[in-house]
Design a protein around this motif. Sequence first.
Motif, short mmCIF file in Angstrom:
data_model
loop_
_atom_site.label_atom_id
_atom_site.label_comp_id
_atom_site.label_asym_id
_atom_site.label_seq_id
_atom_site.Cartn_x
_atom_site.Cartn_y
_atom_site.Cartn_z
N LEU A 55 20.61 41.28 33.60
CA LEU A 55 21.47 41.35 32.64
C LEU A 55 21.44 42.36 31.83
O LEU A 55 20.42 42.75 31.27
N LEU A 56 22.58 42.97 31.20
CA LEU A 56 22.61 43.86 29.93
C LEU A 56 22.50 42.96 28.75
O LEU A 56 23.24 42.36 28.63
N CYS A 87 30.52 48.98 35.30
CA CYS A 87 31.28 48.29 36.53
C CYS A 87 30.96 46.84 36.11
O CYS A 87 31.12 46.13 37.42
N SER A 88 30.98 46.28 35.07
CA SER A 88 30.72 44.97 35.04
C SER A 88 31.77 44.00 35.11
O SER A 88 31.67 42.69 35.18
N ASN A 92 31.13 44.96 29.75
CA ASN A 92 30.18 44.40 28.79
C ASN A 92 29.40 45.68 28.01
O ASN A 92 28.95 45.48 27.02
N THR A 111 40.03 31.32 39.94
CA THR A 111 40.11 30.59 41.28
C THR A 111 38.68 30.26 41.82
O THR A 111 38.20 31.18 42.00
N GLY A 291 36.48 49.99 37.94
CA GLY A 291 36.84 48.67 38.43
C GLY A 291 37.92 47.87 37.45
O GLY A 291 38.62 48.62 37.02
N ARG A 292 38.05 46.71 37.51
CA ARG A 292 39.28 45.97 36.99
C ARG A 292 39.18 46.16 35.51
O ARG A 292 40.29 45.78 34.82
N ARG A 305 43.46 45.96 39.98
CA ARG A 305 42.04 45.26 40.27
C ARG A 305 41.65 44.80 41.60
O ARG A 305 40.73 44.39 41.69
N VAL A 306 42.32 45.40 42.61
CA VAL A 306 41.81 44.68 44.22
C VAL A 306 40.88 45.55 44.42
O VAL A 306 40.43 46.62 43.89
N GLN A 307 40.10 45.28 45.48
CA GLN A 307 38.62 45.80 45.88
C GLN A 307 38.67 47.32 46.16
O GLN A 307 37.90 47.94 45.67
C1 LIG Z 1 39.85 34.36 43.46
C2 LIG Z 1 40.19 35.92 43.38
C3 LIG Z 1 40.68 36.29 44.57
C4 LIG Z 1 40.90 37.75 44.82
N1 LIG Z 1 41.17 38.22 45.85
C5 LIG Z 1 41.44 39.53 46.28
C6 LIG Z 1 41.74 40.08 47.58
O1 LIG Z 1 42.11 39.15 48.58
N2 LIG Z 1 41.80 41.33 47.80
C7 LIG Z 1 41.29 42.17 46.83
O2 LIG Z 1 41.22 43.22 47.20
N3 LIG Z 1 40.83 41.82 45.77
C8 LIG Z 1 40.90 40.49 45.24
N4 LIG Z 1 40.47 39.82 44.13
C9 LIG Z 1 40.30 40.89 43.00
C10 LIG Z 1 38.96 41.76 43.22
O3 LIG Z 1 37.91 40.92 43.80
C11 LIG Z 1 38.27 42.12 41.94
O4 LIG Z 1 39.21 42.19 40.88
C12 LIG Z 1 37.20 43.07 41.93
O5 LIG Z 1 36.24 42.73 42.88
C13 LIG Z 1 36.63 43.67 40.56
O6 LIG Z 1 35.64 44.55 40.89
P1 LIG Z 1 34.77 45.24 39.93
O7 LIG Z 1 33.79 46.03 40.62
O8 LIG Z 1 35.51 45.50 38.60
O9 LIG Z 1 34.02 43.75 39.19
P2 LIG Z 1 33.05 42.76 40.10
O10 LIG Z 1 33.36 42.86 41.68
O11 LIG Z 1 33.43 41.44 39.33
O12 LIG Z 1 31.64 43.36 39.70
C14 LIG Z 1 31.18 43.11 38.72
C15 LIG Z 1 29.67 43.11 38.71
O13 LIG Z 1 28.91 43.35 37.55
C16 LIG Z 1 27.91 42.21 37.43
N5 LIG Z 1 27.68 42.05 35.93
C17 LIG Z 1 28.72 41.61 35.26
N6 LIG Z 1 28.34 41.57 34.04
C18 LIG Z 1 27.07 42.18 34.00
C19 LIG Z 1 26.22 42.49 32.80
N7 LIG Z 1 26.65 42.06 31.75
N8 LIG Z 1 24.96 42.82 33.20
C20 LIG Z 1 24.64 43.17 34.68
N9 LIG Z 1 25.53 42.84 35.68
C21 LIG Z 1 26.65 42.32 35.30
C22 LIG Z 1 28.32 41.27 38.39
O14 LIG Z 1 27.35 40.38 38.41
C23 LIG Z 1 29.10 41.61 39.36
O15 LIG Z 1 28.15 42.00 40.62
C24 LIG Z 1 40.40 38.34 43.81
C25 LIG Z 1 39.79 38.06 42.56
C26 LIG Z 1 39.43 36.89 42.51
C27 LIG Z 1 38.87 36.29 41.18
#
Ligand SMILES: Cc1cc2nc3c(=O)[nH]c(=O)nc-3n(C[C@H](O)[C@H](O)[C@H](O)COP(=O)(O)OP(=O)(O)OC[C@H]3O[C@@H](n4cnc5c(N)ncnc54)[C@H](O)[C@@H]3O)c2cc1C
Length: 355
Positions: A55-56, A87-88, A92, A111, A291-292, A305-307
């Motif tokens: 973690l950071l 990309c946290s 963060n 959820t 990311g989100r 925010r979707v993947q």
């Molecule tokens: C219940 C739920 C259902 C969903 N359903 C869908 C769906 O069906 N289809 C779809 O496309 N999207 C869906 N989403 C949305 C989507 O999954 C997320 O919005 C997306 O994955 C966010 O991507 P991200 O890369 O911004 O963050 P994340 O995928 O959350 O990645 C962040 C990463 O950073 C790491 N991290 C965080 N903080 C730190 C730190 N301080 N130091 C080091 N590492 C850290 C985490 O461990 C993680 O690996 C859903 C979300 C939720 C919560």
Amino acid sequence: MVRRAVEVAGDKLPDFSNYDQPANRLSVRVNRAIYAALLDDAVVGSGATLLFHTLLAAVERQDEQWRLTLCGKEGLFEERARVLVDCSGDANAVALAGYEREQNDERQPATYDACFSGFDAAAINYDALDRAYEAAVTAGALRLTDLGTHQDHARGFLRYRGRNSMHLPGIDGSTSRGRTAAEIEGRRGLMRIFEFLRVQPGLENLTIDYFAAECGIRETYTIAGKKRITVDDYAGGRMWDDAVCYSFYPIDVHRPSGHGIDYRVLAKDTFPTIPRGAMLPFGSQWLLVAGRCVAGDQEANSAYRVQASCMAMGQAAGAMAALSARSHTEPEELALADIHAALRAHGAIVPGDIS
Ligand SMILES: Cc1cc2nc3c(=O)[nH]c(=O)nc-3n(C[C@H](O)[C@H](O)[C@H](O)COP(=O)(O)OP(=O)(O)OC[C@H]3O[C@@H](n4cnc5c(N)ncnc54)[C@H](O)[C@@H]3O)c2cc1C
């Protein structure tokens, strides 16, 4: 990587030529084990150093470099970087570096994902199940938000075998304490649902396939960006002058109360874009976000925010960081044409390239 994961699993991609289909029919389902293994190989094979379980802890700009304090199992240690990509999901690094984040007064519920088996969905008397569900809510044995994503409650829950079904309102997913509380509360809620369902006719053999390893958090913070995506920008398919990638998904705000979803499909032929400026924290340099947690209002954010959109932003941020580090050019000063060319060379769908 997505295409390769689908091939290795022996599956097929959806037919994207018919993009009028509902978004969930165009979603690509990847086998998570295969996808993780392929990503490990791709990242390590690229020459990057991969570090899990870290973690950071602190971020500082010093001598034209980012000085990062990381916390691993061995304790605190340092890494340095010319360009930093956050990309946290919670911005963060941006917060630790001292830049502003934004938070909505009311955030979308979390959820806790799970999957249940051991029943024949076609053999269930749903009218009786609905009555039992209402009685359980009235008696306090279940919360209305326990099956809160579905308008048709238990029927919807069983249709999806419990996947992505419960709502946990009022969670603070931005702190370790909040995340711990979400996990305890989430597992408690899933057990409440399990205990209720397995005494209902037709569900006596209900089994739990899995509870996810972590509670899913939809929303914490977004950055205060140099630009901010509003719902009008998004739903209007605005082509930003510094667009680096596309988004595509409908507005999908899970109501903060935990009751239902505000889901609005985009008008036909609307292709929203993500501007570089929304990925740059206000007042910062040499710092990118993907990311989100990219800058936008709640409704726009509920969609980008979707993947797939997060992947596109991540690829764009990675390309910008690489170009920036190589050419000693601050990310905001990079020529858009160079960013687009780098993305195109890696197979990305670049804004302006589709008609
Ligand atoms: C219940 C739920 C259902 C969903 N359903 C869908 C769906 O069906 N289809 C779809 O496309 N999207 C869906 N989403 C949305 C989507 O999954 C997320 O919005 C997306 O994955 C966010 O991507 P991200 O890369 O911004 O963050 P994340 O995928 O959350 O990645 C962040 C990463 O950073 C790491 N991290 C965080 N903080 C730190 C730190 N301080 N130091 C080091 N590492 C850290 C985490 O461990 C993680 O690996 C859903 C979300 C939720 C919560």
